[in-house]
Design an enzyme around this catalytic site. Structure first.
Site, mmCIF file in Angstrom:
data_model
loop_
_atom_site.group_PDB
_atom_site.id
_atom_site.type_symbol
_atom_site.label_atom_id
_atom_site.label_comp_id
_atom_site.label_asym_id
_atom_site.label_seq_id
_atom_site.Cartn_x
_atom_site.Cartn_y
_atom_site.Cartn_z
ATOM 1 N N ARG A 116 71.284 44.367 39.587
ATOM 2 C CA ARG A 116 71.640 45.494 38.988
ATOM 3 C C ARG A 116 70.466 45.859 38.209
ATOM 4 O O ARG A 116 70.337 45.418 37.183
ATOM 5 C CB ARG A 116 72.998 45.755 38.344
ATOM 6 C CG ARG A 116 73.062 46.977 37.755
ATOM 7 C CD ARG A 116 74.277 47.356 37.241
ATOM 8 N NE ARG A 116 75.246 47.746 38.244
ATOM 9 C CZ ARG A 116 76.161 48.232 38.298
ATOM 10 N NH1 ARG A 116 77.079 48.453 36.894
ATOM 11 N NH2 ARG A 116 76.967 48.649 39.180
ATOM 12 N N HIS A 143 73.231 53.060 45.509
ATOM 13 C CA HIS A 143 74.318 51.966 44.996
ATOM 14 C C HIS A 143 75.097 51.757 46.542
ATOM 15 O O HIS A 143 76.214 52.050 46.723
ATOM 16 C CB HIS A 143 75.368 52.709 44.046
ATOM 17 C CG HIS A 143 76.295 51.797 43.349
ATOM 18 N ND1 HIS A 143 76.236 50.389 43.595
ATOM 19 C CD2 HIS A 143 77.134 52.117 42.439
ATOM 20 C CE1 HIS A 143 77.042 49.714 42.838
ATOM 21 N NE2 HIS A 143 77.876 50.738 42.054
ATOM 22 N N GLN A 146 78.754 49.887 46.536
ATOM 23 C CA GLN A 146 79.864 50.840 46.142
ATOM 24 C C GLN A 146 80.217 51.679 47.467
ATOM 25 O O GLN A 146 81.414 51.829 47.875
ATOM 26 C CB GLN A 146 79.620 51.783 45.110
ATOM 27 C CG GLN A 146 80.546 52.633 44.718
ATOM 28 C CD GLN A 146 81.750 52.039 44.161
ATOM 29 O OE1 GLN A 146 81.774 51.052 43.201
ATOM 30 N NE2 GLN A 146 83.056 52.251 44.595
ATOM 31 N N ASP A 233 81.093 61.496 40.502
ATOM 32 C CA ASP A 233 80.748 60.421 39.827
ATOM 33 C C ASP A 233 80.163 60.956 38.406
ATOM 34 O O ASP A 233 80.179 62.394 38.086
ATOM 35 C CB ASP A 233 79.347 59.780 40.307
ATOM 36 C CG ASP A 233 78.737 58.710 39.705
ATOM 37 O OD1 ASP A 233 79.672 58.254 39.006
ATOM 38 O OD2 ASP A 233 77.724 58.223 40.045
ATOM 39 N N CYS A 273 83.821 56.348 41.926
ATOM 40 C CA CYS A 273 83.151 54.756 41.795
ATOM 41 C C CYS A 273 83.717 53.979 40.529
ATOM 42 O O CYS A 273 83.958 52.828 40.532
ATOM 43 C CB CYS A 273 81.646 54.485 42.000
ATOM 44 S SG CYS A 273 80.940 55.547 40.799
ATOM 45 N N ARG A 301 85.766 46.855 46.400
ATOM 46 C CA ARG A 301 84.461 46.198 46.231
ATOM 47 C C ARG A 301 84.375 44.690 46.217
ATOM 48 O O ARG A 301 83.555 44.004 46.865
ATOM 49 C CB ARG A 301 84.228 46.377 44.524
ATOM 50 C CG ARG A 301 83.735 47.900 44.291
ATOM 51 C CD ARG A 301 82.541 48.199 44.909
ATOM 52 N NE ARG A 301 81.336 47.453 44.649
ATOM 53 C CZ ARG A 301 80.596 47.527 43.423
ATOM 54 N NH1 ARG A 301 80.725 48.642 42.502
ATOM 55 N NH2 ARG A 301 79.397 46.815 43.396
HETATM 56 N N1 NVA Z 1 75.890 56.879 38.716
HETATM 57 C C1 NVA Z 1 76.493 55.801 37.997
HETATM 58 C C2 NVA Z 1 77.221 54.959 38.798
HETATM 59 C C3 NVA Z 1 77.831 53.654 38.067
HETATM 60 C C4 NVA Z 1 78.738 52.917 38.779
HETATM 61 C C5 NVA Z 1 75.475 55.231 37.135
HETATM 62 O O1 NVA Z 1 74.379 55.025 37.781
HETATM 63 O O2 NVA Z 1 75.512 55.002 36.059
HETATM 64 N N1 CP Z 2 81.422 51.413 40.273
HETATM 65 C C1 CP Z 2 80.680 50.250 39.741
HETATM 66 O O1 CP Z 2 79.424 50.011 40.302
HETATM 67 O O2 CP Z 2 81.097 49.856 38.687
HETATM 68 P P1 CP Z 2 80.405 49.156 37.296
HETATM 69 O O3 CP Z 2 79.213 49.924 36.920
HETATM 70 O O4 CP Z 2 81.472 48.767 36.496
HETATM 71 O O5 CP Z 2 79.855 47.742 37.986
#
Ligand code: NVA
Ligand code: CP
Length: 317
Positions: A116, A143, A146, A233, A273, A301
């Site tokens: 990540r 993502h 997700q 989101d 998500c 997930r």
């Molecule tokens: N769009 C958000 C998703 C988090 C799971 C981010 O990138 O922070």
């Molecule tokens: N939805 C998701 O990816 O959650 P986290 O950021 O907690 O991993």
């Protein structure tokens, strides 16, 4: 062909999961049907230790609850070993090149990498310079993990995927990009409803449009009419500064009960998500209400990640 008449083969061509752009409709079906199967088996107490002896390196340079929990628990349940690596504790955090990191990880007998991070190019570089499967656990652009869990959730709810309408409201971000790509490939009607200033990236929109039915619109009424799935989101993704103009322009796209009514579909469900900000992108009554499926998504997930791990990390026959 919908997922309901697809016959799984138990394997996929892809070595990595970098973006769902690389996946065909059938490969997405493979993951979803395996996820459904491992979920059922897990719930009936059947143990699957197919990844016994395998190690997954999990690199995080951004925060996470669900991604870490699902990969770590999933890997353990499959008999493997998940190795959590905080990006700032690695030499990566002191500018060691990602290419060197990839080569070192690959020499340690590690079987896969989940990462990540910010830049999609870093995830791609890991896959080029390493020799093991790489899984994208979120970048600024995509993502995919997700969206796989969300598609499983939608399939469980409606018993089909093809022909469903998914309307995503808010920031044209990594989630919007991955929804557009996957839903278009699966023959869903995907609509990104957002102010034009925060539209998804044009090159990703163009790609998604080449795969199926994708609409990007500022118009809420037409964007949500008839939708089976309403999703949203956060306005500010990880790594983005809070910005008043963005908040002002996105607030009209908040998912609240008025907006849910505009679907004119009482069977519509709400997805997010998580993490969510109640009172910003979604009202508390919607996310905590009867139409919400956010905790099914979170649970899925685990099952979706297990399917991805099994398909990418199992010894190929
Ligand atoms: N769009 C958000 C998703 C988090 C799971 C981010 O990138 O922070
Ligand atoms: N939805 C998701 O990816 O959650 P986290 O950021 O907690 O991993």
């Amino acid at each position: 062909m919908d997922i309901t008449n697809y016959v799984p083969k138990g394997k996929i061509q892809n070595k990595h999961l970098l973006t769902l752009k690389d996946y065909s409709r059938d490969e997405i079906y493979e993951i979803l049907l395996l996820a459904e199967k491992v979920k059922k088996e897990y719930k009936s107490g059947i143990k699957n230790t197919a990844l016994s002896g395998k190690t997954l390196a999990m690199i995080f340079t951004k925060s996470s609850t669900r991604t870490r929990l699902s990969f770590e628990t999933g890997m353990r349940q499959l008999g493997g070993y998940p190795m959590f690596l905080n990006g700032s504790d690695l030499q990566l955090g002191r500018n060691e090149p990602i290419s060197d990191t990839a080569k070192v990880i690959s020499r340690m007998g590690i079987d896969g990498i989940m990462i990540r991070t910010y830049k999609q190019s870093d995830v791609e570089e890991l896959s080029v310079f390493g020799s093991v499967p790489v899984i994208n656990g979120l970048t600024d652009l995509y993502h995919p993990c997700q969206v796989l869990a969300d598609l499983l959730t939608a399939y469980e709810n409606f018993g089909r995927l093809k022909g469903l309408t998914l309307a995503y409201l808010g920031d044209g971000n990594n989630m919007a990009h991955s929804y557009m790509i996957a839903c278009a490939k699966l023959g869903m009607d995907v609509r990104i409803v957002c102010p034009k200033e925060y539209s998804p990236l044009p090159e990703i929109t163009e790609y998604a449009k080449s795969q199926g039915k994708v609409t990007v619109t500022e118009d809420i009424e037409s964007g949500v009419l008839g939708a089976d799935i309403i999703c949203t989101d956060v306005f500010f993704s990880m790594g983005q500064e809070k910005d008043e103009k963005k908040e002002r322009l996105l607030m009209p796209y908040q998912v609240n009960s008025e907006l849910m009514k505009k679907t004119k579909n009482p069977a519509a469900i709400f997805m997010h998500c998580l993490p969510a900000h109640r009172g910003e992108e979604v009202s508390a009554d919607v996310i905590d209400g009867a139409q919400s499926r956010v905790f099914d998504e979170a649970e899925n997930r685990l099952h979706a990640q297990k399917a991805v791990l099994l398909l990418l990390l199992s010894d190929k026959k």
